[in-house]
Scaffold this active site. Structure first.
Site, PDB file in Angstrom:
ATOM      1  N   MET A 168      69.562  66.613  53.417  1.00 38.85           N
ATOM      2  CA  MET A 168      69.377  65.229  53.833  1.00 38.85           C
ATOM      3  C   MET A 168      70.593  64.393  53.464  1.00 38.85           C
ATOM      4  O   MET A 168      71.193  64.549  52.397  1.00 38.85           O
ATOM      5  CB  MET A 168      68.122  64.642  53.182  1.00 38.85           C
ATOM      6  CG  MET A 168      67.554  63.439  53.950  1.00 38.85           C
ATOM      7  SD  MET A 168      66.817  63.894  55.536  1.00 38.85           S
ATOM      8  CE  MET A 168      65.196  64.461  55.034  1.00 38.85           C
ATOM      9  N   ARG A 188      79.317  63.074  55.879  1.00 34.43           N
ATOM     10  CA  ARG A 188      79.230  63.572  54.508  1.00 34.43           C
ATOM     11  C   ARG A 188      79.255  65.093  54.471  1.00 34.43           C
ATOM     12  O   ARG A 188      78.779  65.719  55.404  1.00 34.43           O
ATOM     13  CB  ARG A 188      77.923  63.074  53.867  1.00 34.43           C
ATOM     14  CG  ARG A 188      77.824  61.572  53.779  1.00 34.43           C
ATOM     15  CD  ARG A 188      76.399  61.173  53.442  1.00 34.43           C
ATOM     16  NE  ARG A 188      76.271  59.720  53.417  1.00 34.43           N
ATOM     17  CZ  ARG A 188      75.130  59.089  53.667  1.00 34.43           C
ATOM     18  NH1 ARG A 188      74.041  59.778  53.957  1.00 34.43           N
ATOM     19  NH2 ARG A 188      75.090  57.778  53.615  1.00 34.43           N
ATOM     20  N   ALA A 236      68.665  55.175  54.844  1.00 30.76           N
ATOM     21  CA  ALA A 236      67.311  55.719  54.678  1.00 30.76           C
ATOM     22  C   ALA A 236      67.142  56.382  53.323  1.00 30.76           C
ATOM     23  O   ALA A 236      67.945  57.222  52.923  1.00 30.76           O
ATOM     24  CB  ALA A 236      67.002  56.714  55.790  1.00 30.76           C
ATOM     25  N   ALA A 264      63.487  71.262  54.446  1.00 27.13           N
ATOM     26  CA  ALA A 264      63.923  70.271  55.426  1.00 27.13           C
ATOM     27  C   ALA A 264      64.706  69.134  54.771  1.00 27.13           C
ATOM     28  O   ALA A 264      65.617  68.566  55.373  1.00 27.13           O
ATOM     29  CB  ALA A 264      62.719  69.710  56.172  1.00 27.13           C
ATOM     30  N   ASP A 319      73.884  53.833  50.986  1.00 26.30           N
ATOM     31  CA  ASP A 319      73.236  54.636  52.021  1.00 26.30           C
ATOM     32  C   ASP A 319      72.139  53.787  52.645  1.00 26.30           C
ATOM     33  O   ASP A 319      71.775  52.729  52.131  1.00 26.30           O
ATOM     34  CB  ASP A 319      72.662  55.905  51.379  1.00 26.30           C
ATOM     35  CG  ASP A 319      71.788  56.701  52.335  1.00 26.30           C
ATOM     36  OD1 ASP A 319      72.253  57.012  53.446  1.00 26.30           O
ATOM     37  OD2 ASP A 319      70.626  56.981  51.975  1.00 26.30           O
ATOM     38  N   LYS A 345      73.039  64.467  61.422  1.00 29.32           N
ATOM     39  CA  LYS A 345      71.818  65.220  61.720  1.00 29.32           C
ATOM     40  C   LYS A 345      72.066  66.564  62.397  1.00 29.32           C
ATOM     41  O   LYS A 345      71.338  67.529  62.146  1.00 29.32           O
ATOM     42  CB  LYS A 345      70.861  64.363  62.558  1.00 29.32           C
ATOM     43  CG  LYS A 345      70.399  63.109  61.819  1.00 29.32           C
ATOM     44  CD  LYS A 345      69.945  63.430  60.392  1.00 29.32           C
ATOM     45  CE  LYS A 345      69.667  62.188  59.577  1.00 29.32           C
ATOM     46  NZ  LYS A 345      69.892  62.343  58.152  1.00 29.32           N
ATOM     47  N   HIS A 390      72.980  68.736  59.631  1.00 24.91           N
ATOM     48  CA  HIS A 390      71.761  69.014  58.863  1.00 24.91           C
ATOM     49  C   HIS A 390      71.017  70.205  59.479  1.00 24.91           C
ATOM     50  O   HIS A 390      70.599  71.128  58.768  1.00 24.91           O
ATOM     51  CB  HIS A 390      70.880  67.759  58.880  1.00 24.91           C
ATOM     52  CG  HIS A 390      69.675  67.827  58.009  1.00 24.91           C
ATOM     53  ND1 HIS A 390      69.291  66.801  57.178  1.00 24.91           N
ATOM     54  CD2 HIS A 390      68.721  68.782  57.840  1.00 24.91           C
ATOM     55  CE1 HIS A 390      68.181  67.126  56.533  1.00 24.91           C
ATOM     56  NE2 HIS A 390      67.819  68.328  56.936  1.00 24.91           N
ATOM     57  N   ASP A 442      70.714  58.390  47.772  1.00 24.21           N
ATOM     58  CA  ASP A 442      69.554  59.109  47.245  1.00 24.21           C
ATOM     59  C   ASP A 442      69.642  60.614  47.441  1.00 24.21           C
ATOM     60  O   ASP A 442      68.701  61.328  47.094  1.00 24.21           O
ATOM     61  CB  ASP A 442      68.272  58.603  47.915  1.00 24.21           C
ATOM     62  CG  ASP A 442      68.254  58.892  49.416  1.00 24.21           C
ATOM     63  OD1 ASP A 442      67.355  59.625  49.885  1.00 24.21           O
ATOM     64  OD2 ASP A 442      69.127  58.386  50.142  1.00 24.21           O
TER      65      ASP A 442
END
Length: 264
Positions: A44, A155, A9, A40, A7, A48, A51, A181
């Site tokens: 993650m 994802r 970020a 929020a 990944d 986006k 998200h 992460d």
């Protein structure tokens, strides 16, 4: 071991995954909806727009929206939120591409062993053009980058991992490792049939800056590390490591399991 798919970020750059966090909070606050940082961060790793849609489906958020606007959020609202989100994020992304401690040295060690370096992300190609260029200036450039823009879906679908395998000319997936992460990273890796490793420090699940990690009382930090590890394991992580630089130890364990005939 033939390839590691990282990944971006929160895993290899942007310690703590802070680039998108503030923008998610701001676009909802603009509409009178106050998200918590934990809310929020929960989706993650996803594309986006996906998200934002996931945030709108959260029970507390949906009820706040209904109180404010007299109805639950719909697809048009998601589009409207994303229309605000993208330019706000694009304006700051170049500031969040610094490699996390240990990342560059790890990549060098992997390449010395002939292991290829792939990558997936929750950012669009336009966003990654900014992040990848800034990261390259600071010494990080994987062999392959696939974004949700190049595949049917991001994802937790495995399509970005599949495209990495094609571009890197690597198979089978049992000899590849996905590292990330977030829980969506773990699901992506498992859905692709790969060994899957979660990273704690620097990641979104832990959600702490380097300074916060350094200054937090040891018992509190251990509790938060354990909680984040449990979430990653519940999402499918075969292994969880505290820092990205410790991946070598896990790869050695996986290689022993492969020699014993095990598969992910």
């Amino acid at each position: 071991m033939k390839a590691v798919i990282f990944d971006w970020a929160g895993t290899m750059v942007d310690y703590g995954c802070f680039a998108p966090l503030a923008v998610f909070l701001q676009v909802f606050e603009k509409r009178g909806i106050e998200l918590t940082a934990a809310e929020a961060r929960e989706p993650m790793g996803m594309l986006k727009r996906d998200h934002i849609a996931a945030l709108c489906r959260m029970e507390r958020v949906a009820e706040l929206w209904k109180e404010k606007f007299g109805r639950y959020p719909n697809e048009a609202d998601v589009d409207d939120l994303y229309a605000d989100f993208e330019p706000m994020l694009m304006a700051t992304l170049h500031d969040y591409a610094t490699p996390v401690p240990g990342a560059l040295a790890l990549v060098a060690r992997l390449r010395e062993r002939g292991i290829k370096i792939g990558s997936t992300t929750g950012y669009t190609r336009e966003m990654m053009n900014v992040v990848a260029a800034a990261a390259k200036e600071q010494g990080y450039e994987p062999d392959c980058l696939v974004t949700p823009s190049e595949v049917p879906a991001g994802r937790p679908y495995p399509w970005m991992c599949y495209q990495n395998a094609i571009q890197l000319d690597v198979y089978p997936f049992g000899e590849m490792v996905k590292v990330g992460d977030t829980t969506s990273d773990m699901r992506e890796g498992r859905n692709a049939g790969m060994w899957t490793v979660g990273v704690l420090k620097g990641g979104s699940e832990l959600g702490l800056s380097q300074q916060e990690v350094a200054n937090m009382p040891a018992d509190e930090l251990e509790e938060r590390l354990a909680s984040a590890a449990a979430r990653l394991q519940a999402a499918g992580a075969h292994y969880v490591i505290e820092e990205i630089g410790r991946l070598d130890d896990v790869l050695a364990k996986i290689e022993l399991r492969l020699k014993a005939g095990e598969r992910p």
